[in-house]
Design an enzyme around this catalytic site. Structure first.
Site, mmCIF file in Angstrom:
data_model
loop_
_atom_site.group_PDB
_atom_site.id
_atom_site.type_symbol
_atom_site.label_atom_id
_atom_site.label_comp_id
_atom_site.label_asym_id
_atom_site.label_seq_id
_atom_site.Cartn_x
_atom_site.Cartn_y
_atom_site.Cartn_z
ATOM 1 N N THR A 150 41.726 35.411 35.430
ATOM 2 C CA THR A 150 40.280 35.207 35.695
ATOM 3 C C THR A 150 40.133 34.691 37.131
ATOM 4 O O THR A 150 40.116 35.479 38.059
ATOM 5 C CB THR A 150 39.639 34.240 34.673
ATOM 6 O OG1 THR A 150 40.352 33.006 34.666
ATOM 7 C CG2 THR A 150 39.637 34.838 33.282
ATOM 8 N N LYS A 176 48.268 33.057 32.281
ATOM 9 C CA LYS A 176 47.129 32.973 33.190
ATOM 10 C C LYS A 176 46.527 31.588 33.063
ATOM 11 O O LYS A 176 46.720 30.892 32.063
ATOM 12 C CB LYS A 176 46.090 34.048 32.882
ATOM 13 C CG LYS A 176 45.334 33.905 31.595
ATOM 14 C CD LYS A 176 44.125 32.995 31.551
ATOM 15 C CE LYS A 176 43.176 33.161 32.688
ATOM 16 N NZ LYS A 176 41.993 32.244 32.475
ATOM 17 N N THR A 189 41.188 27.723 29.669
ATOM 18 C CA THR A 189 41.782 28.828 28.928
ATOM 19 C C THR A 189 43.072 29.172 29.617
ATOM 20 O O THR A 189 43.016 29.711 30.716
ATOM 21 C CB THR A 189 40.890 30.055 28.865
ATOM 22 O OG1 THR A 189 39.696 29.698 28.246
ATOM 23 C CG2 THR A 189 41.574 31.213 28.143
#
Lengths: 398, 398
Positions: A150, A176, A189
């Site tokens: 992201t 990630k 996240t």
């Protein structure tokens, strides 16, 4: 060990790919697929956040099937707090992927990362899945690692080869995460996916995962904000052909060390890529009553905005470390405490130590070591500084 | 009620002044003195941080004397983690002030705010005290309120007059604080000093202080960083001449309301002056199991860097509110939760509510109301946004 794995050091029988399904407006890759030729034993750990994204419940259910074949991951949308529709969407992602791969829906896991509370663009996902499945390749891990990002600025991959029972076993992972990172995985996240061709029991896989996560993904914090989507999955397809790994054997230790190394390298890569960060910071607390206390205190420092701002300013303001430790509450005695920054004592024996070097923290790495002198507990936390760019990224992300 | 008190609405018998003793390099005022003509009953609450500044132990000891006459406060140096020398320095400040005022050392309280771990410049303090004592005046509160500031941009004062037993009783206070603000006063660097001419018992004074602090100074957070020097002191000199205040009487309620109003106005002024802030934010949690749970959840949102950055960006990103609530851990059910921002529902009945106004948060005030539907617990926290200027102030403060 290599941090940019190629096909040569990927575990046997795993394939991956990553494409753009136009979930992200930018047109960057946003849909990844991981596939194993042979059914996998799978274990996972999820966020301790009480608000959990829809894909997590799909994973929990499907992991019970005991034979995982694939994992589909999208970035650009967290599919969280999206109601019953969001749950159906996560199930549909698994079902459509299963159909494209010719396996059963319960053999597919799902993960999502992105903005909370927006409906998933399911038409785009549905259209993209057949092409995604068709492009699976052993060399596809790089594209897959791209597609799960992201606000990250670089893909995160790691792999290790070890010998287990006379066979070469490979553990490789991708991850990630750059913001909303303060994972407390019980069972950020942050997403971490680790694949191995080891033949290993479900029980041993779970134990190795828990141990590895405790000192890696559960030892990082970027902004003290726990995500709703944090997921770490470890899949083992047995294709290395090693004999059963016995508890406590040399092979067990080698396999555990390999998984730990991959998890730690991925977790540290997440911190290196922290939103807006200019410094990679290790906070180590030693001499605590026990490891649990050391962990709580190390996180208290690593999560202090004032400490993180001082680090951005390269200022050895150890008073902010002391204030954070004191706020975390145990009955500390600062007479016994010492604090060292990049190897120089700045506080010892109840007194400030005059600084010899004002440029002590000018570089891009900081190690803060706090010694409490009250026991044998130790814990090391990895974090980043709080910078102008962190605020910009998180105020102007639309 | 007035937020810039003048002599007319100051409690009888109190005098104050503030000067520069050159503790601050800038030459700004940095030494304040408060004095009461009559001996005061005094109660105080201090930081819950285990690392506590030297002046706090002086206050604890002197408050036992039961007859307080003065309070000396310096800014520019926290006198914290300064070893045995720092403790002696705090005692000396009380002793020298007592000498200048012709009272006993144990009748003087001491408070400090500024950088941690630097020795106090005691020669400067000693030289300044006689002149300080000589400039005491009822009109000196404004200068004193200036002299206790650090990164604050404006002085914080409040006063209220109420009738107690037929007499006019005045409660007036000053405060400072703009960063390292997350007070948990048991008994920030936030300093709050409240003076009243009420005749009131020590027990009632303590109870009124505790109640008032809980909903004011203990309900604010700027950066989740608890200071080592947070101090709130309430002094009552009895010069209003009111008859004894009976427990549960109309006068008791009026006095309590007055102290609460002054504390709340000062606490809110601290948040309005938060380092770098562009927004004044109220986070209200309703329908929690009890007030304690409501408080924990309201702070979880108010302390979330991601929520605070979104507010700086005027972005109604309620997903970050939900993530912060879920991370705080109780067994929340988001199906029953609703979230409103500045009066508009953004999440209700398990579903996002489409936004009608994108400019909902453009102004300088934000109210976030979270309704949980699981009980009657309520708590309201006051906070600020996390901005580029906050990071600048705390990275480049030298």
């Amino acid at each position: 060990m290599s941090s940019s794995p190629n096909a040569a050091i990927l575990p046997s029988g795993f394939f991956a790919c990553g494409i753009s399904a136009r979930i992200k407006k930018s047109g960057k890759k946003d849909l990844a697929l991981f596939y194993s030729h042979a059914p996998c034993v799978g274990r996972a750990m999820f966020t301790a956040n009480r608000i959990q994204a829809a894909p997590i419940s799909v994973c929990r259910r499907h992991l019970r099937s005991g034979a995982i074949r694939g994992l589909i991951v999208n970035s650009g949308n967290a599919n969280c707090m999206t109601g019953k529709k969001g749950e159906q969407d996560a199930r549909d992602m698994a079902a459509w992927t299963a159909q494209a791969l010719g396996v059963r829906p319960q053999e597919i896991l799902v993960a999502s990362t992105g903005i909370i509370g927006k409906p998933m663009p399911m038409q785009k996902v549905r259209r993209a899945i057949p092409g995604l499945a068709a492009s699976l390749a052993p060399q596809g891990f790089g594209d897959a690692a791209q597609a799960i990002l992201t606000t990250d600025t670089f893909p995160k991959m790691a792999s290790v080869a070890v010998r287990v029972g006379g066979r070469k076993v490979i553990v490789a992972g991708v991850a990630k995460g750059a913001g909303m990172i303060a994972p407390k995985l019980r069972s950020a996240t942050m997403l971490g996916f680790v694949f191995t061709d080891a033949a290993v029991s479900r029980a041993m896989l779970g134990e190795v995962l828990r141990e590895s996560v405790e000192e890696s993904f559960n030892a990082i914090t970027i902004d003290a904000c726990m995500s709703t989507n944090d997921t770490v999955i470890l899949l083992a397809n047995g294709m290395a052909g090693n004999p059963p790994i016995l508890n406590g054997s040399v092979g067990h230790r080698a396999f555990r060390a390999a998984v730990k190394m991959v998890c730690l390298e991925l977790a540290q890569a997440i911190v290196r890529d922290a939103e807006g960060a200019t410094k990679f910071i290790e906070v180590c607390v030693r001499g605590a009553r026990d490891n649990e206390e050391a962990k709580r205190l190390a996180f208290a420092v690593a999560d202090s905005n004032l400490f993180k701002c001082a680090m951005f300013g390269s200022d050895p303001n150890w008073g902010r470390i002391a204030a954070a430790l004191g706020a975390a509450g145990p009955d500390l005695s600062w007479e016994k405490m010492s604090i060292a920054l990049n190897g120089q004592k700045v506080f010892a024996a109840g007194r400030p130590v005059p600084l010899r070097r004002r440029d002590l923290l000018k570089g891009s790495r900081v190690e803060a070591v706090i010694t409490l002198g009250r026991g044998k507990g130790v814990f090391r936390v990895y974090t980043s500084d709080l910078t102008l760019d962190y605020v910009k990224i998180n105020a102007d992300y639309n």
